[in-house]
Write a protein that holds these residues in place. Structure first.
Motif, PDB file in Angstrom:
ATOM      1  N   TYR A 241       0.862  -1.180   0.000  1.00  0.00           N
ATOM      2  CA  TYR A 241       0.000   0.000   0.000  1.00  0.00           C
ATOM      3  C   TYR A 241       0.902   1.234   0.000  1.00  0.00           C
TER       4      TYR A 241
ATOM      5  N   TYR B 225      -0.276   4.591  -0.966  1.00  0.00           N
ATOM      6  CA  TYR B 225      -1.066   5.795  -1.226  1.00  0.00           C
ATOM      7  C   TYR B 225      -1.120   6.776  -0.053  1.00  0.00           C
TER       8      TYR B 225
ATOM      9  N   PRO C  91      -5.497   8.532   2.425  1.00  0.00           N
ATOM     10  CA  PRO C  91      -6.241   8.605   1.156  1.00  0.00           C
ATOM     11  C   PRO C  91      -7.032   9.892   0.983  1.00  0.00           C
TER      12      PRO C  91
ATOM     13  N   TYR D 187      -9.506   9.795  -1.222  1.00  0.00           N
ATOM     14  CA  TYR D 187     -10.838   9.240  -1.401  1.00  0.00           C
ATOM     15  C   TYR D 187     -10.749   7.730  -1.197  1.00  0.00           C
ATOM     16  N   SER D 188     -11.892   7.131  -0.953  1.00  0.00           N
ATOM     17  CA  SER D 188     -11.952   5.690  -0.733  1.00  0.00           C
ATOM     18  C   SER D 188     -13.292   5.176  -1.269  1.00  0.00           C
TER      19      SER D 188
ATOM     20  N   ILE E 242      -9.938   3.129  -2.944  1.00  0.00           N
ATOM     21  CA  ILE E 242      -8.733   3.657  -3.573  1.00  0.00           C
ATOM     22  C   ILE E 242      -8.419   2.855  -4.832  1.00  0.00           C
TER      23      ILE E 242
ATOM     24  N   HIS F  71      -5.063   6.658  -7.897  1.00  0.00           N
ATOM     25  CA  HIS F  71      -5.026   7.534  -6.722  1.00  0.00           C
ATOM     26  C   HIS F  71      -3.608   8.097  -6.568  1.00  0.00           C
TER      27      HIS F  71
ATOM     28  N   ASN G 222      -4.469  -2.995  -7.648  1.00  0.00           N
ATOM     29  CA  ASN G 222      -4.709  -2.953  -6.210  1.00  0.00           C
ATOM     30  C   ASN G 222      -5.359  -4.258  -5.796  1.00  0.00           C
TER      31      ASN G 222
END
Length: 279
Positions: free
Chosen positions: A99, A101, A104, A106-107, A109, A113, A210
């Motif tokens: 991971y 990012y 976040p 936004y989610s 993700i 992103h 992802n």
């Protein structure tokens, strides 16, 4: 039959991958039970040729490790594996990242992103991604990057939330939970290994996926589930730290569902029961 090199073969995920792969044609980063130093290019080049490389090896997060340990190990070993891929004419590299990012925006993700690694381990994995992409662009090698969110399961390494919670159940030792309302996407290791076995036969020049469940649970919800399964109250204390608070980390897995027809099968309750079976 393609020959497959699995690096990090003695690790939490690597052991599971080896259990599922047919023994014939599988190569590991061990030579007569002695671990090959992937930071040593000469040792790496002595590994038998493979058609596919599943690159799992790397230093994982530990409190006692300094930030430069991750760069020294993870980047140099990845660079050497890439050189191995070129010299040995490897057809496909599956690079298991992390991971990357950060907090976040936004989610769920998705793969586009903005990237903002939140610690040195994630930064080292992202730099490894960039190395892989550079080699992929310049050389004749196919590349798949997997970005798993939170892999868990039986025999997972220490220093992770779930393994520490289970240890607290066993010992009744007090454990500190920081930011109990933080939410994470927990993927069982068996689902991740099944994906690796499926994706090794997927044809592409370059892809990033992802990997998670698309569902998140707060630390507090996980604790409640463990207490329900074990009928035992955990010995916990709670702290809030806004500096490191990350609200809802949840994977958008629509891309991997569409392209590989893959979806996780082990729900969080079943996964926790498997982990707690012999606690």
């Amino acid at each position: 039959m393609n020959s497959i090199l699995v690096t990090g073969s003695s690790g939490f995920i690597g052991r599971k991958v080896l259990e599922k792969l047919p023994k014939l044609g599988v190569i590991t980063d061990y030579d007569n039970s002695i671990r090959i130093d992937l930071q040593n290019i000469n040792e790496v080049m002595k590994i038998n040729s493979a058609d596919i490389v599943i690159h799992l090896a790397g230093k994982t997060p530990k409190k006692e490790l300094k930030w430069n340990n991750y760069f020294n190990n993870n980047i140099s070993s990845t660079l050497n594996i890439l050189e191995y891929c070129i010299i040995k004419n490897v057809k496909k590299l599956i690079y298991v990242s992390n991971y990357i990012y950060g907090n976040p925006k936004y989610s769920p993700i998705d793969e586009i992103h903005p990237i903002n690694p939140h610690n040195s381990y994630s930064e080292s994995k992202y730099l490894g991604e960039r190395l892989c992409k550079f080699y992929c662009d310049k050389m004749n090698i196919n590349l798949i990057i997997l970005r798993p969110f939170n892999i868990y399961g039986e025999s997972m390494n220490k220093n992770f939330l779930l393994s520490n919670l289970i240890n607290s159940i066993k010992t009744d030792q007090k454990m500190t939970i920081v930011n109990k309302d933080s939410r994470r996407d927990f993927l069982h290791v068996d689902d991740f290994v099944d994906l690796i076995l499926k994706i090794k036969d997927y044809n592409c020049k370059f892809e990033i996926f992802n990997v998670g469940t698309g569902i998140s649970f707060s630390f507090n919800e996980i604790i409640e589930k463990i207490e329900k399964i074990t009928s035992k109250k955990l010995n916990l204390e709670y702290l809030e730290d806004k500096k490191i608070f990350m609200d809802d980390i949840k994977a958008d897995i629509s891309k991997i569902k569409e392209k590989l027809d893959w979806k996780p099968r082990v729900g969080i309750d079943e996964g926790l029961k498997r982990m707690l079976k012999n606690y």
